[in-house]
Design a protein around this motif. Structure first.
Motif, PDB file in Angstrom:
ATOM      1  N   ALA A   1      22.966 -21.082 -22.483  1.00 45.38           N
ATOM      2  CA  ALA A   1      22.400 -20.450 -21.289  1.00 45.38           C
ATOM      3  C   ALA A   1      21.995 -19.002 -21.585  1.00 45.38           C
ATOM      4  N   VAL A   2      22.895 -18.270 -22.231  1.00 50.52           N
ATOM      5  CA  VAL A   2      22.607 -16.857 -22.511  1.00 50.52           C
ATOM      6  C   VAL A   2      21.431 -16.731 -23.487  1.00 50.52           C
ATOM      7  N   GLY A   3      21.422 -17.550 -24.509  1.00 48.74           N
ATOM      8  CA  GLY A   3      20.335 -17.483 -25.502  1.00 48.74           C
ATOM      9  C   GLY A   3      18.985 -17.760 -24.857  1.00 48.74           C
ATOM     10  N   LEU A   4      18.939 -18.794 -24.043  1.00 49.63           N
ATOM     11  CA  LEU A   4      17.662 -19.164 -23.420  1.00 49.63           C
ATOM     12  C   LEU A   4      17.203 -18.114 -22.424  1.00 49.63           C
ATOM     13  N   LEU A   5      18.132 -17.666 -21.588  1.00 45.81           N
ATOM     14  CA  LEU A   5      17.740 -16.688 -20.561  1.00 45.81           C
ATOM     15  C   LEU A   5      17.305 -15.371 -21.200  1.00 45.81           C
ATOM     16  N   LEU A   6      18.119 -14.901 -22.126  1.00 47.35           N
ATOM     17  CA  LEU A   6      17.841 -13.604 -22.727  1.00 47.35           C
ATOM     18  C   LEU A   6      16.519 -13.616 -23.497  1.00 47.35           C
ATOM     19  N   GLY A   7      16.166 -14.791 -23.990  1.00 43.10           N
ATOM     20  CA  GLY A   7      14.897 -14.886 -24.719  1.00 43.10           C
ATOM     21  C   GLY A   7      13.714 -15.165 -23.812  1.00 43.10           C
ATOM     22  N   ALA A   8      13.969 -15.528 -22.565  1.00 40.49           N
ATOM     23  CA  ALA A   8      12.887 -15.933 -21.660  1.00 40.49           C
ATOM     24  C   ALA A   8      12.045 -14.727 -21.240  1.00 40.49           C
ATOM     25  N   PRO A   9      10.800 -14.990 -20.825  1.00 38.99           N
ATOM     26  CA  PRO A   9       9.919 -13.869 -20.456  1.00 38.99           C
ATOM     27  C   PRO A   9      10.508 -12.987 -19.350  1.00 38.99           C
TER      28      PRO A   9
END
Lengths: 619, 435
Positions: free
Chosen positions: A606-614
């Motif tokens: 969750a953190v990886g995806l969110l933090l990388g999201a636009p």
């Protein structure tokens, strides 16, 4: 004379604040505290401003909720919200929280100070750092010469000599028993550097072993990251970042790496929330700036220097007075274009040259052994100058430059230029003129009080408009520092984070041009950098950055659904409203992992995806 | 269209679809990628002219690389650096055989440049001597900046000269996400402000790590796919930058590496970063990815001491690299123009450490299909004290911007040079590039 210019002159005459304090040593490292010039912000000013914004611009949408106000403020005046900040802000209210940030001297910062105090760049004077740098360079030069000589004598090529020398050095250092040799093979990097320092008679100032220039810059970057992560004086540190870029000095030029620690501590940080006049005068007198923009070697034209006579009273021929390189306009130009008036601020190329003439003789005592300001009267152009329509009479000295600074400080363009830059930093890339005018008025009314300018900015309705939410792209430093702050990571090795910041495009202290790093989406949104941002997000979430530990267990503990983990992570990271696409897509990714069996993995994902999201690239 | 080409295109299309289906997702981006692929196929291969800029950072000694043959002043100024004509007795200096550059030219190339001789003879390689900047700075960082920004005297110009050239040059269809590539860890300042520039020293650098709970290459591929989807819809600048990055990586993986044209086995690239980046650049060009500008860096030219050994190695690497590059490019060499230049030259006199210090004029190499090669272009200023700049440096008789202007218009098409190089009043160097 125009009305504005008359007003400017009057204010210059009245009072430009306290006398300048230029400190090059470590003797006066206490925070510079100026009394408040404008009244502190009180009560629910933010809510009122937000209501006003909604009335002024109905298209912008409803006024911000209390929670939105808090998140918005934290996203702008800190490097990123932490849970502790959120709690503190809720307890104190927005006005009190912001006023505390505007008064960093009231916030105890001993914890982070202690961590930073162990860095050699913090405990040595500019002269000491500079001497060590010199010594190292001299060692290297001798080594190169020896190498070249050997290559010639032995008639072998350079590479082989390199190898031979490397072997040689090892042997020499050892001059040793096999046991000692074996011990050396096992020694840690730190031990090796300590041994080499001892051998070359160097101080233990570095830990990387690529030479002091590199080491100092790494340490500066470590200090910057530590402060961004852990300092309670967040707004001060944000402003240090702002002013450092405004008055940028590149660590890689000459001996700047040795001068930057005191430049940043004693000039930038000390005045970050003080008065712009102090800040400008301190930079103008700083060896770091004088060397970076070449003013220290700027000399008036021979016919403009004060005549000199030999012992018998005969005039010394000018061509026999060896004085260096002639007039250098570098500082004068950037002073007007980047530090004060701005490129469209109403000056001409002729003004640049005249300003450069005024600053001839502003120099550095001795860059190596005594890097302090000195005025060299012999190099000063004593002729009459015309700057921005004002006459600077012939026969002047040090005061010529000081007069120029006062002239441009009082010029209406300076306030507007600074106001626009501040509004760009804290509000949006292309800030509304109304805000700029309000902040510029604060500059004018308070003779450059930075705190008052910020109050004018933060109390503007536009700052609290719904349109302002997430309007700024995070710089690489803001992304990295913000992520680490949000996750409350344990940073053992801040250099790891500095490397990430560099990889995403902001090599700390590595901005070569005097513009420093830009502050707009335009600057940071490039295709290569986006990949680095995403990779950083993945690495941090998975705990793959050496020396940086995150504990994501709490995000998953007690969560009954994947959606709950996602929502917690989004709140923690200050994600704001996710697009439906990001939310559903991310959730689908989380649901691939059984929550009951691998809760931490779900949280990491969750953190990886969110933090990388636009969405998270914005603040 | 060759059959080889259409077959590859079909395989690529299949690859994207399979990837998408494999994870149970049929996102818009994959469909778009397929559609774009089809368009690109119809438009034929994205074969474009390419401008390459190789920055020799640290200040190459032009008087070492290309020496006025037999000028006695050279012996006087730099006894241990001057090459001696063949057959003359050596006085402790190098006495390696000279490379002759033809009868009409009174210059000799450094022996380490020997691998370039065939290119010179075939007329693909030219030198421009006594080239440099009108700004007298002897600071590496100022001079490099000014060169890359295209504004001598100014280091705060917001955009690099290549950025402006690309903005002003006529667009060429089909557009490609790989029009601008720097084979270095970071984009150089010549590309400052160019949002589409992709910088990588190896394709690996563009790979995302696997997200939590996955691993290995499938994990990496999955990461990319996930983020491609997250960035796939937005119209904001960040999302667009992401979309372009992913499109570029896609294209790279499809058309280069194992899937792309292989390095010509006769091309012997030297080891080290310069050879490696030239090799990658050749691959990109041969793979028809739509490249228009490629940037390369080669450092180490700051020869304050022990210059003969350093330059023997570096010039050898440069020559071997460029000659391998040319051979490897094969028929695509005709489309390439490469300029290798440096920020300033080195003192005419040698110093006490058998080296040279910072000075003014140097030499540039220009290689390409349209280059009028086999010639030393420019105006030779001479080495007498009164001919040297400030009695110490080779004077600059050709503004490097004239060379760049000539090469840029040749490769990118007509450009408003006054805007690429603000303040430059000169003209493109005549006779350097075939019209």
């Amino acid at each position: 004379m125009t009305k504005a210019a008359a007003r400017g002159r009057r204010s210059a005459r009245i009072h430009w604040g306290l006398a300048l304090c230029v400190c090059a040593g470590l003797s006066c490292s206490r925070t510079h505290v100026r009394p408040d010039v404008t009244p502190p912000l009180t009560d629910d000013f933010a809510s009122q401003a937000s209501k006003q914004a909604a009335q002024l611009d109905p298209e912008a949408g409803a006024p911000l909720t209390a929670e939105e106000q808090a998140e918005h403020l934290l996203a702008r005046v800190t490097f990123g919200a932490t849970q502790a900040d959120r709690v503190r802000l809720q307890q104190q209210g927005i006005a009190a929280f912001l006023e505390a940030q505007l008064h960093p001297e009231r916030l105890d910062d001993s914890a982070v100070d202690q961590r930073i105090a162990s860095l050699p760049v913090e405990t040595h004077s500019a002269a000491e750092l500079s001497q060590e740098l010199d010594k190292y360079r001299e060692d290297q030069r001798l080594l190169r010469e020896r190498r070249a000589k050997e290559a010639q004598e032995r008639g072998i090529d350079e590479d082989k000599v390199d190898e031979a020398m490397a072997r040689d050095e090892q042997l020499q250092v050892a001059s040793a028993t096999p046991q000692e040799m074996a011990a050396m093979a096992d020694e840690s990097k730190a031990d090796r550097i300590a041994r080499e320092n001892k051998r070359f008679g160097r101080k233990d100032l570095g830990r990387i072993g690529k030479g002091p220039g590199f080491d100092y810059t790494v340490q500066l970057s470590e200090a910057k990251l530590l402060r961004a992560e852990y300092s309670r004086r967040q707004l001060q540190e944000v402003m240090v970042d702002f002013w450092f870029n405004h008055f940028n000095v590149f660590a890689g030029k000459d001996r700047e790496a040795a001068l930057l620690p005191s430049y940043e501590n004693e000039i930038i940080r000390k005045n970050a929330l003080g008065n712009f006049r102090d800040l400008l005068l301190a930079t103008a007198h700083s060896p770091a700036m004088l060397i970076y923009l070449d003013n220290w070697r700027s000399v008036g034209a021979p016919e403009m220097l004060k005549p000199e006579f030999d012992r018998r009273g005969r005039p010394i021929q000018r061509k026999n007075r060896k004085l260096g390189n002639g007039l250098n306009e570098n500082y004068a130009r950037e002073l007007l274009e980047l530090h004060t008036l701005g490129v469209d601020g109403g000056y001409t190329q002729a003004d640049v040259t005249e300003v450069a003439r005024c600053f001839t003789g502003w120099s550095v005592q001795d860059p190596k052994d005594d890097p302090t300001f000195v005025f060299r009267a012999r190099q000063h152009d004593v002729g009459e100058k015309h700057v921005l329509g004002q006459v600077i009479p012939a026969g002047g000295g040090l005061e010529d430059g000081e007069k120029v600074l006062d002239l441009i400080l009082a010029h209406p363009s300076t306030g507007r230029f600074l106001a626009r830059k501040l509004a760009r930093r804290f509000l949006e890339d292309d800030p509304p003129d109304a805000v700029v005018e309000r902040v510029a008025a604060a500059y004018r009314d308070t003779q450059g009080d930075i705190r008052s300018m910020l109050r004018a900015l933060f109390s503007s309705p536009e700052f609290w408009s719904r349109k302002a939410l997430k309007a700024k792209m995070r710089s690489p430093l803001e992304l990295v520092a913000g992520a680490v702050r949000a996750l409350d990571a344990d940073v053992k090795d801040p250099a790891t984070l500095a490397r990430q910041v560099g990889r995403i495009g902001e090599q700390l202290y590595g901005a070569v041009p005097p513009t420093g790093y830009g502050d707009t989406e335009e600057v940071w949104a490039s295709s290569g950098a986006v990949l680095s941002r995403i990779d950083f997000a993945l690495a941090l979430a998975k705990g793959e950055l050496p020396g940086v530990k995150v504990d994501l267990q709490p995000l998953a503990t007690g969560a009954r659904t994947h959606a709950e983990v996602l929502d917690r992570a989004a709140a923690l990271l200050g994600a704001g409203a996710l697009t439906e696409r990001t939310r559903s897509y991310t959730l689908a990714q989380l649901e691939q992992i059984p929550l009951d069996q691998k809760p931490v993995l779900v949280a990491q994902r969750a953190v990886g995806l969110l933090l990388g999201a636009p969405e998270l690239q914005r603040r | 269209m060759s059959s080889r080409h259409s077959r590859r295109a079909i395989l690529q299309g299949g690859g994207v679809a399979a990837l998408a289906l494999g994870t149970g997702l049929l996102p818009g981006f994959a469909q778009r990628a397929l559609a774009e692929e089809a368009v690109a196929r119809d438009a034929g291969p994205a074969r474009k002219k390419v401008f390459c800029f190789l920055f020799l950072r640290g200040a190459l000694d032009g008087l070492m690389a290309l020496q006025p043959l037999g000028d006695p002043r050279l012996q006087e100024l730099r006894p241990q650096l001057a090459l001696l004509p063949p057959g003359m007795p050596s006085k402790g200096a190098q006495s390696a055989p000279l490379v002759s550059l033809g009868d009409s030219v009174a210059f000799a190339a450094h022996p380490s440049l020997a691998p370039l001789l065939p290119l010179w003879q075939q007329g693909h390689l030219a030198f421009v001597h006594a080239v440099g900047s009108p700004d007298p700075t002897r600071s590496h960082f100022d001079a490099q900046d000014m060169l890359e920004l295209g504004t001598p005297g100014r280091t705060s110009t917001p955009e690099g000269f290549l950025t402006r050239a690309l903005t002003l040059a006529p667009a060429q269809e089909p557009r490609s996400p790989l029009e601008v590539v720097a084979l270095s860890a970071r984009a150089p300042r010549s590309l400052q402000g160019e949002k589409g520039a992709l910088a990588f020293s190896g394709v690996d650098q563009l790979r995302l790590r696997p997200q939590a709970g996955t691993g290995g290459n499938p994990g990496r591929a999955a990461s990319r796919e996930v983020f491609q989807a997250l960035y796939g819809e937005g119209a904001d600048r960040v999302s667009s930058a992401g979309q372009q990055a992913f499109a570029a990586v896609d294209l790279l993986e499809k058309k280069t590496g194992r899937n792309g044209p292989q390095t010509d086995e006769r091309a012997r690239y030297p080891g080290g970063p310069m050879g490696n980046s030239l090799k990658q650049l050749a691959q990109l060009i041969k793979a028809d990815v739509g490249l228009r500008v490629g940037c390369l860096d080669a450092g180490g030219w700051d020869t304050h001491a022990g210059e003969p050994g350093v330059l023997q190695r570096l010039l050898g690497e440069l020559a071997a690299g460029l000659s391998a590059f040319w051979l490897d490019l094969g028929e695509r060499a005709a489309d390439v123009t490469l300029v290798a230049a440096t920020e300033f030259g080195r003192t005419a006199r040698q110093n006490g450490a058998v080296g040279t210090d910072h000075c003014h004029g140097s030499v540039a190499l220009v290689l390409g299909g349209d280059v009028v090669g086999g010639e030393v272009h420019g105006l030779w200023p001479g080495l007498r004290d009164d001919q040297l700049y400030e009695q110490r440096d080779l004077a600059v008789t050709t503004d490097l911007r004239a060379v760049l202007a000539s090469a840029l218009t040749g490769a990118l098409g007509p450009i408003d040079l006054a805007r690429v190089f603000p303040g430059f009043t000169g003209a493109p160097m005549p006779g350097l590039i075939r019209a």
